[in-house]
Design a protein around this motif. Structure first.
Motif, PDB file in Angstrom:
ATOM      1  N   GLY A 138       0.816  -1.199   0.000  1.00 27.72           N
ATOM      2  CA  GLY A 138       0.000   0.000   0.000  1.00 27.72           C
ATOM      3  C   GLY A 138       0.850   1.250   0.000  1.00 27.72           C
ATOM      4  O   GLY A 138       2.057   1.190   0.160  1.00 27.72           O
ATOM      5  N   SER A 139       0.215   2.411  -0.184  1.00 26.11           N
ATOM      6  CA  SER A 139       0.923   3.685  -0.164  1.00 26.11           C
ATOM      7  C   SER A 139       0.796   4.319   1.210  1.00 26.11           C
ATOM      8  O   SER A 139      -0.185   4.117   1.917  1.00 26.11           O
ATOM      9  N   LEU A 140       1.797   5.102   1.590  1.00 26.66           N
ATOM     10  CA  LEU A 140       1.798   5.719   2.907  1.00 26.66           C
ATOM     11  C   LEU A 140       0.816   6.881   2.973  1.00 26.66           C
ATOM     12  O   LEU A 140       0.886   7.794   2.157  1.00 26.66           O
ATOM     13  N   PRO A 141      -0.107   6.877   3.930  1.00 23.93           N
ATOM     14  CA  PRO A 141      -0.989   8.031   4.106  1.00 23.93           C
ATOM     15  C   PRO A 141      -0.199   9.183   4.704  1.00 23.93           C
ATOM     16  O   PRO A 141       0.490   9.002   5.707  1.00 23.93           O
ATOM     17  N   PRO A 142      -0.234  10.374   4.115  1.00 26.63           N
ATOM     18  CA  PRO A 142       0.603  11.478   4.587  1.00 26.63           C
ATOM     19  C   PRO A 142       0.262  11.954   5.985  1.00 26.63           C
ATOM     20  O   PRO A 142       1.114  12.474   6.693  1.00 26.63           O
ATOM     21  N   GLU A 143      -0.997  11.771   6.427  1.00 26.61           N
ATOM     22  CA  GLU A 143      -1.395  12.319   7.722  1.00 26.61           C
ATOM     23  C   GLU A 143      -1.084  11.392   8.893  1.00 26.61           C
ATOM     24  O   GLU A 143      -1.068  11.823  10.032  1.00 26.61           O
ATOM     25  N   ARG A 144      -0.838  10.099   8.647  1.00 27.71           N
ATOM     26  CA  ARG A 144      -0.586   9.150   9.727  1.00 27.71           C
ATOM     27  C   ARG A 144       0.518   8.189   9.319  1.00 27.71           C
ATOM     28  O   ARG A 144       0.307   7.312   8.505  1.00 27.71           O
ATOM     29  N   THR A 145       1.699   8.370   9.869  1.00 22.75           N
ATOM     30  CA  THR A 145       2.792   7.466   9.522  1.00 22.75           C
ATOM     31  C   THR A 145       3.506   6.930  10.759  1.00 22.75           C
ATOM     32  O   THR A 145       4.588   6.388  10.652  1.00 22.75           O
ATOM     33  N   ALA A 146       2.926   7.106  11.944  1.00 21.80           N
ATOM     34  CA  ALA A 146       3.572   6.643  13.169  1.00 21.80           C
ATOM     35  C   ALA A 146       3.353   5.146  13.350  1.00 21.80           C
ATOM     36  O   ALA A 146       2.231   4.648  13.244  1.00 21.80           O
ATOM     37  N   LEU A 147       4.441   4.439  13.631  1.00 20.64           N
ATOM     38  CA  LEU A 147       4.383   2.996  13.860  1.00 20.64           C
ATOM     39  C   LEU A 147       5.454   2.609  14.867  1.00 20.64           C
ATOM     40  O   LEU A 147       6.606   3.033  14.753  1.00 20.64           O
ATOM     41  N   ALA A 148       5.074   1.823  15.869  1.00 16.45           N
ATOM     42  CA  ALA A 148       6.039   1.270  16.819  1.00 16.45           C
ATOM     43  C   ALA A 148       6.445  -0.104  16.305  1.00 16.45           C
ATOM     44  O   ALA A 148       5.645  -1.042  16.329  1.00 16.45           O
ATOM     45  N   LEU A 149       7.670  -0.216  15.820  1.00 14.91           N
ATOM     46  CA  LEU A 149       8.136  -1.450  15.185  1.00 14.91           C
ATOM     47  C   LEU A 149       9.151  -2.157  16.072  1.00 14.91           C
ATOM     48  O   LEU A 149      10.120  -1.555  16.537  1.00 14.91           O
ATOM     49  N   VAL A 150       8.913  -3.441  16.288  1.00  8.56           N
ATOM     50  CA  VAL A 150       9.760  -4.270  17.147  1.00  8.56           C
ATOM     51  C   VAL A 150      10.497  -5.283  16.287  1.00  8.56           C
ATOM     52  O   VAL A 150       9.935  -5.822  15.328  1.00  8.56           O
ATOM     53  N   GLU A 167      -4.044   3.706  23.271  1.00  4.33           N
ATOM     54  CA  GLU A 167      -4.817   4.921  23.509  1.00  4.33           C
ATOM     55  C   GLU A 167      -4.486   5.998  22.479  1.00  4.33           C
ATOM     56  O   GLU A 167      -5.355   6.765  22.059  1.00  4.33           O
ATOM     57  N   LEU A 168      -3.225   6.049  22.071  1.00  3.49           N
ATOM     58  CA  LEU A 168      -2.787   7.045  21.095  1.00  3.49           C
ATOM     59  C   LEU A 168      -3.093   6.632  19.657  1.00  3.49           C
ATOM     60  O   LEU A 168      -2.826   7.390  18.727  1.00  3.49           O
ATOM     61  N   LYS A 169      -3.621   5.430  19.487  1.00  5.62           N
ATOM     62  CA  LYS A 169      -3.915   4.896  18.155  1.00  5.62           C
ATOM     63  C   LYS A 169      -2.646   4.760  17.315  1.00  5.62           C
ATOM     64  O   LYS A 169      -2.665   4.961  16.094  1.00  5.62           O
ATOM     65  N   VAL A 170      -1.546   4.434  17.981  1.00  9.37           N
ATOM     66  CA  VAL A 170      -0.287   4.173  17.280  1.00  9.37           C
ATOM     67  C   VAL A 170      -0.125   2.658  17.171  1.00  9.37           C
ATOM     68  O   VAL A 170       0.014   1.980  18.192  1.00  9.37           O
ATOM     69  N   PRO A 171      -0.174   2.107  15.978  1.00  6.41           N
ATOM     70  CA  PRO A 171      -0.089   0.653  15.842  1.00  6.41           C
ATOM     71  C   PRO A 171       1.284   0.113  16.226  1.00  6.41           C
ATOM     72  O   PRO A 171       2.300   0.798  16.097  1.00  6.41           O
ATOM     73  N   VAL A 172       1.284  -1.114  16.695  1.00  8.35           N
ATOM     74  CA  VAL A 172       2.510  -1.810  17.091  1.00  8.35           C
ATOM     75  C   VAL A 172       2.649  -3.048  16.213  1.00  8.35           C
ATOM     76  O   VAL A 172       1.659  -3.720  15.917  1.00  8.35           O
ATOM     77  N   ALA A 173       3.874  -3.343  15.809  1.00  9.61           N
ATOM     78  CA  ALA A 173       4.101  -4.524  14.976  1.00  9.61           C
ATOM     79  C   ALA A 173       5.462  -5.122  15.284  1.00  9.61           C
ATOM     80  O   ALA A 173       6.408  -4.411  15.627  1.00  9.61           O
ATOM     81  N   GLY A 174       5.553  -6.434  15.167  1.00 11.93           N
ATOM     82  CA  GLY A 174       6.815  -7.143  15.313  1.00 11.93           C
ATOM     83  C   GLY A 174       7.239  -7.696  13.965  1.00 11.93           C
ATOM     84  O   GLY A 174       6.443  -8.357  13.288  1.00 11.93           O
ATOM     85  N   TYR A 175       8.476  -7.427  13.560  1.00 12.87           N
ATOM     86  CA  TYR A 175       8.966  -7.825  12.234  1.00 12.87           C
ATOM     87  C   TYR A 175       9.984  -8.951  12.373  1.00 12.87           C
ATOM     88  O   TYR A 175      11.003  -8.805  13.057  1.00 12.87           O
ATOM     89  N   THR A 176       9.707 -10.082  11.724  1.00 10.95           N
ATOM     90  CA  THR A 176      10.629 -11.214  11.743  1.00 10.95           C
ATOM     91  C   THR A 176      11.125 -11.494  10.334  1.00 10.95           C
ATOM     92  O   THR A 176      10.339 -11.824   9.439  1.00 10.95           O
TER      93      THR A 176
END
Length: 206
Positions: free
Chosen positions: A1-13, A41-50
């Motif tokens: 997908g393409s990056l939405p300009p208004e929301r690009t915050a992601l907590a990546l593990v 609460e902040l609506k910042v998604p979290v993901a783990g990358y393997t």
């Protein structure tokens, strides 16, 4: 997908979301849970990358689907059809199924969900918590951000690569750590020894 300009915050593990053995350290587990709640609460998604995952969860399900017996009874089965995919990791399956940039459907349990992503360099496994899996917009954001990070890092998320660099213990800090360990061992009545290889590396500051 393409990056939405208004929301690009992601907590990546780096690796799985759940740290193996964290249950043995309740204080750390509580801090991780608190951080996860705050991100939710902040609506910042979290993901783990393997990278290069070795899991066989999906191919294991396919083996069950191919089994002619209900319930499965492998020892008494003649000419098992499931042998064709026996030992095949999920990444090999999705390397054939997914096009570059595409992700698989979601799999998982109540605790964690995951999908496979064809990054163009490899098929990686991406884990997300339930609250991300249940939100199509957040899930799409994870997909887009991870893919963008991998492309910027030419095969591996650039944010994780930079985090690894920052996490490297420098020579002076490493030496201080070794001295603290040696002092603790001496206080405990144990003999502290250093290998010549280790001493040589410390002299060189590597």
């Amino acid at each position: 997908g393409s990056l939405p300009p208004e929301r690009t915050a992601l907590a990546l593990v780096d690796g799985p979301l759940r740290i193996l053995g964290v249950e043995e350290f309740p204080a750390w587990g509580a801090r991780l849970d608190l951080a996860m709640d705050e991100l939710r609460e902040l609506k910042v998604p979290v993901a783990g990358y393997t990278s290069y995952p070795g899991g066989k969860e999906v191919t294991g399900l396919l083996r069950l689907a191919l089994c002619p017996r209900d319930p499965p009874d492998c020892p008494s089965c003649d000419g098992r059809p499931c042998e064709e995919i026996d030992g095949v990791p999920d990444r090999a399956l999705f390397a054939v199924v997914l096009g570059e940039g595409e992700r698989s459907p979601l799999f998982g349990s109540e605790e964690v969900s995951f999908f496979y992503l064809n990054t163009g360099w490899e098929v990686a496994k991406v884990e997300v918590p339930p609250w991300v899996a249940e939100d199509p917009a957040l899930l799409e954001l994870v997909h887009a951000c991870v893919l963008d990070q991998v492309r910027k890092g030419r095969g591996y998320p650039v944010a994780l690569s930079e985090a690894h660099e920052l996490a490297v213990i420098k020579g002076r800090e490493r030496e201080r750590f070794y001295r603290m360990v040696e002092e603790a061992m001496v206080r405990g009545g144990m003999r502290a020894e250093r290998s010549m290889k280790g001493m040589s590396k410390r002299r060189l500051g590597t």
